[in-house]
Design a protein around this motif. Structure first.
Motif, PDB file in Angstrom:
ATOM      1  N   GLN A 136       2.289  -1.967   5.284  1.00  0.00           N
ATOM      2  CA  GLN A 136       0.847  -1.988   4.904  1.00  0.00           C
ATOM      3  C   GLN A 136       0.668  -2.806   3.587  1.00  0.00           C
TER       4      GLN A 136
ATOM      5  N   ARG B 191      -7.684   0.145  -1.692  1.00  0.00           N
ATOM      6  CA  ARG B 191      -6.842   1.268  -1.476  1.00  0.00           C
ATOM      7  C   ARG B 191      -7.492   2.520  -1.635  1.00  0.00           C
TER       8      ARG B 191
ATOM      9  N   ARG C 239       5.625   6.600   2.544  1.00  0.00           N
ATOM     10  CA  ARG C 239       4.669   6.338   1.364  1.00  0.00           C
ATOM     11  C   ARG C 239       5.313   6.936   0.269  1.00  0.00           C
TER      12      ARG C 239
ATOM     13  N   GLN D 181      -9.598   3.634   1.657  1.00  0.00           N
ATOM     14  CA  GLN D 181      -8.878   3.852   2.404  1.00  0.00           C
ATOM     15  C   GLN D 181      -8.167   5.372   2.382  1.00  0.00           C
ATOM     16  N   ASP D 182      -7.845   5.689   0.947  1.00  0.00           N
ATOM     17  CA  ASP D 182      -7.208   7.010   0.756  1.00  0.00           C
ATOM     18  C   ASP D 182      -8.229   8.000   0.932  1.00  0.00           C
TER      19      ASP D 182
ATOM     20  N   SER E 200      -7.146  -5.895   4.132  1.00  0.00           N
ATOM     21  CA  SER E 200      -6.094  -4.714   4.545  1.00  0.00           C
ATOM     22  C   SER E 200      -5.471  -5.254   5.749  1.00  0.00           C
TER      23      SER E 200
ATOM     24  N   ALA F 276       0.754  -1.041  -0.055  1.00  0.00           N
ATOM     25  CA  ALA F 276       0.144  -0.117   0.125  1.00  0.00           C
ATOM     26  C   ALA F 276       0.840   1.286  -0.114  1.00  0.00           C
TER      27      ALA F 276
ATOM     28  N   GLY G  35       2.869   0.811  -3.956  1.00  0.00           N
ATOM     29  CA  GLY G  35       1.613   0.489  -5.197  1.00  0.00           C
ATOM     30  C   GLY G  35       2.310  -0.879  -5.827  1.00  0.00           C
TER      31      GLY G  35
ATOM     32  N   THR H 123      -7.310  -2.025  -5.980  1.00  0.00           N
ATOM     33  CA  THR H 123      -7.376  -0.637  -6.314  1.00  0.00           C
ATOM     34  C   THR H 123      -8.366  -0.028  -5.421  1.00  0.00           C
TER      35      THR H 123
ATOM     36  N   VAL I 200      -2.384  -4.462   0.796  1.00  0.00           N
ATOM     37  CA  VAL I 200      -3.911  -4.838   0.472  1.00  0.00           C
ATOM     38  C   VAL I 200      -3.964  -6.067  -0.328  1.00  0.00           C
TER      39      VAL I 200
END
Length: 323
Positions: free
Chosen positions: A259, A196, A293, A199-200, A252, A57, A60, A193, A261
């Motif tokens: 992290q 993610r 990240r 969550q984003d 997740s 996560a 990517g 996708t 997914v």
């Protein structure tokens, strides 16, 4: 009777040996075929198409993939998109967590899994969220669809447009629940996708995916996600099953600064699916990035225009005690 000389006997012996060998090979082949056919029968011949993916996560990066771009049926993992669009409506100010959602006869008539909402009644947005996350309620999924878009068909179109907007390029939605529809397809990569993206874009609502149980009208409904509280770091998100899809799971997980997914689709049983997901989580966590990240946020499209059909739909459903 003709006499067989030594040379003839040698030829005859070789022929007998070859025939015997051929017969033995044929018998072994038949036995092998029988065994190959027998193995699936232990599962009743049930072998749904399998896919899996694990995404870091933070970066990517794809850590693991098996048929990750092959079309599969999403089953009730569909409801993650239904929730995504409901969260979007809350963020836009159209709904609050306490807003009432009206229940139509069509919504109430959906097959299980369901919580048993009644035609003409209402359920709050927050109750709807919890019902979708825990019970995976098909009746509530249609309630949400109709209150947002006026009809489930229109909502399916909205779901597909949203899927394209966030990068789910191989996904098509036809309904809000994930009930069987030959045209409702996705991929393991697309579901990752979606996991993610939700969550984003809606971190404040992520806590709902950690709900262990939900009480509605005196009945307590347990979350179908059996990995919550049992696998270190797992903090959501959604299970799914139909006969055509097999047992699906979007997960997740966080451990320390890492992290991931992950998605498993096409498990033969819920237990087999969960065991495979546990294995994927444990194997791939050490490979996940522990730094800051680097992956960009999942793209987010502009808010959809507010449908004008909601009031008309609500007006068609009488509320008890009103005329």
């Amino acid at each position: 009777m003709a006499r067989i000389d030594d040379a003839g006997r040698a030829v005859w012996s070789r022929m007998v040996v070859r025939c015997a060998a051929a017969a033995t090979a044929a018998m072994i082949g038949i036995a092998t075929i029988g065994q190959a056919e027998a193995r699936p029968r232990r599962y009743g011949g049930y072998a749904p198409a399998y896919s899996a993916i694990v995404i870091d996560a933070k970066t990517g990066q794809t850590l693991h993939a098996e048929a990750a771009d092959a079309h599969r049926f999403p089953a009730s993992v569909t409801k993650v998109m239904t929730l995504y669009l409901l969260f979007e409506q809350i963020e836009s100010g159209r709904f609050s967590l306490q807003s009432p959602l009206r229940v139509s006869a069509e919504a109430a008539s959906q097959p299980p899994s369901k919580v048993g909402v009644r035609p003409g009644s209402t359920i709050t947005v927050e109750e709807a969220i919890r019902a979708l996350v825990t019970k995976s309620a098909n009746d509530v999924a249609v309630v949400v669809a109709e209150n947002i878009s006026g009809s489930e068909e229109a909502f399916g179109q909205l779901m597909t447009r949203k899927a394209r907007a966030i990068g789910m390029s191989r996904t098509t939605f036809r309904n809000a629940s994930g009930l069987p529809d030959a045209e409702q397809v996705t991929t393991a990569r697309d579901l990752a996708t979606l996991g993610r993206a939700i969550q984003d874009h809606f971190p404040r609502y992520w806590r709902y995916f950690q709900t262990y149980s939900f009480a509605y009208r005196g009945v307590n409904h347990r979350n179908h996600n059996r990995l919550l509280g049992r696998v270190d770091g797992v903090d959501g998100i959604k299970t799914g099953y139909t006969r055509a899809s097999g047992f699906n799971l979007l997960t997740s997980a966080r451990r320390g600064d890492r992290q991931i997914v992950a998605v498993v689709m096409g498990g033969r049983t819920g237990g087999a699916r969960d065991a495979r997901m546990r294995q994927l989580v444990d194997v791939n966590f050490p490979r996940a990035y522990a730094g800051a990240r680097t992956a960009p946020m999942i793209a987010r499209a502009s808010e959809p225009a507010r449908p004008q059909t909601r009031i008309a739909v609500a007006a068609q459903v009488p509320v008890p005690g009103r005329r």
